[in-house]
Design a protein around this motif. Structure first.
Motif: not given
Lengths: 201, 201
Positions: B47-58, B145-147
DNA sequence: TGCTAATTAGTCGTAAGTAT
DNA sequence: ATACTTACGACTAATTAGCA
């Protein structure tokens, strides 16, 4: 009771050679005779100056690339991915040990050696698609003289201090990479500017 | 904590997948070439950083999402739903054990590590319809990585000054702890990263 | 000899598995 | 679902081996 035990015992066997682009293979002459991979392990890859230039540039940008980036890089330098990974590992190790230091404008300072200036597309969108060396097909004719040695700091006094030389107590090892200062602007735009994935943890 | 007496060899043979579409292709580890599921042992999703960012937020919004929400999230992060569910489970467990703590303004404090700031649309209506990653056209098909990553990534070489918070305030039982260590990085600098070997005794 | 590339073994974090 | 365990993937040193 010792809690530190290793439960994992067999990890030693999983990497299989998956050579991708043919390139120099050092073991051209002697190989495949009854030997298997386990026997012929280690054929030292020779990394040429131009390849180093690229590697330094990439490393400067991001010392911890993700898998994807490794593949990209390995195409650029025309070396197997595994070799690139190992190179990065060792470079990291070396940096950590203080044997080398990256200076912001693209200079690699090693301990008792001349500075190495890696002039690689630092200004260009780095993870793009095309290799930095535009076709200079040829073998032997170097084109871009990648490394410029500016020997300014030879070796002040280097007695024989055996290997570990602690260079100097300058700034902590922290490098300055990551967005370097000027960056030479430009680039920007061009659409995809992948931020390089960041490798996350 | 280490030794386990449960020896259950490997009984993992049942992996089935009915994923929807967004399959992560980064299973590069085991070359996705001819392997079949039967041969695959568990492949660890990264799980990459960008994905983690979202996951944390959720997660911060709601640690216990319903099924439908899981599906939504799994599209955003481009990971199979199952993976997301498991991630939530593990995160809940981790929080319960006191290994991490969420601070109100969007900061995740892990034990021996620098704070992680997850800046994900906390302000936006979270369960909306539009994924953060515009399904876009990736021109070229390579992950782009559009994020817009604004978060600080867990950077290995951060000049961190050890901002680690005081982690466990009250250990429930006496068997906790496993390490801690700040690892990561360089900074520690020259000095050794002691880290005790634990084990002790 | 020096470099350094490869190997190797240990550790760590944590996703995925198992049992409850 | 939770609690605990297992093992993968990545990283780090320390060692081994090759070339100059």
């Amino acid at each position: 009771m010792r809690a530190a035990e290793k439960m994992n015992a067999s990890l030693l066997e999983k990497e299989r050679e998956k050579d991708q682009g043919g390139e120099q293979d050092s073991h051209g002459g002697r190989k495949a005779k009854g030997k298997r991979y386990r026997d012929m392990r280690r054929s030292r890859t020779i990394i040429h100056a131009e390849q180093l230039d690229i590697l330094y540039g990439c490393y400067f940008k991001d010392p911890n690339p993700g898998k994807h980036e490794f593949e990209q890089i390995s195409e650029w330098v025309q070396l197997p991915k595994k070799v690139v990974q190992i190179w990065f590992q060792n470079m990291r190790a070396r940096e950590r040990k203080g044997e080398v230091r990256f200076i912001s404008d693209g200079t690699l300072a090693a301990v008792g050696k001349p500075l190495i200036k890696f002039t690689w597309p630092l200004a260009k969108p780095i993870f793009s698609k095309k290799p930095p060396t535009p076709s200079n097909n040829n073998t032997g004719g170097i084109a871009a003289a990648p490394i410029v040695r500016t020997m300014i700091k030879p070796d002040p006094d280097a007695p024989i201090v055996r290997t570990m030389i602690k260079p100097d107590p300058d700034p902590p090892v922290s490098l300055i990479n990551k967005n370097g200062t000027g960056h030479s602007g430009s680039s920007a735009g061009t659409g995809a500017t992948p931020q390089t994935a960041t490798t996350s943890s």
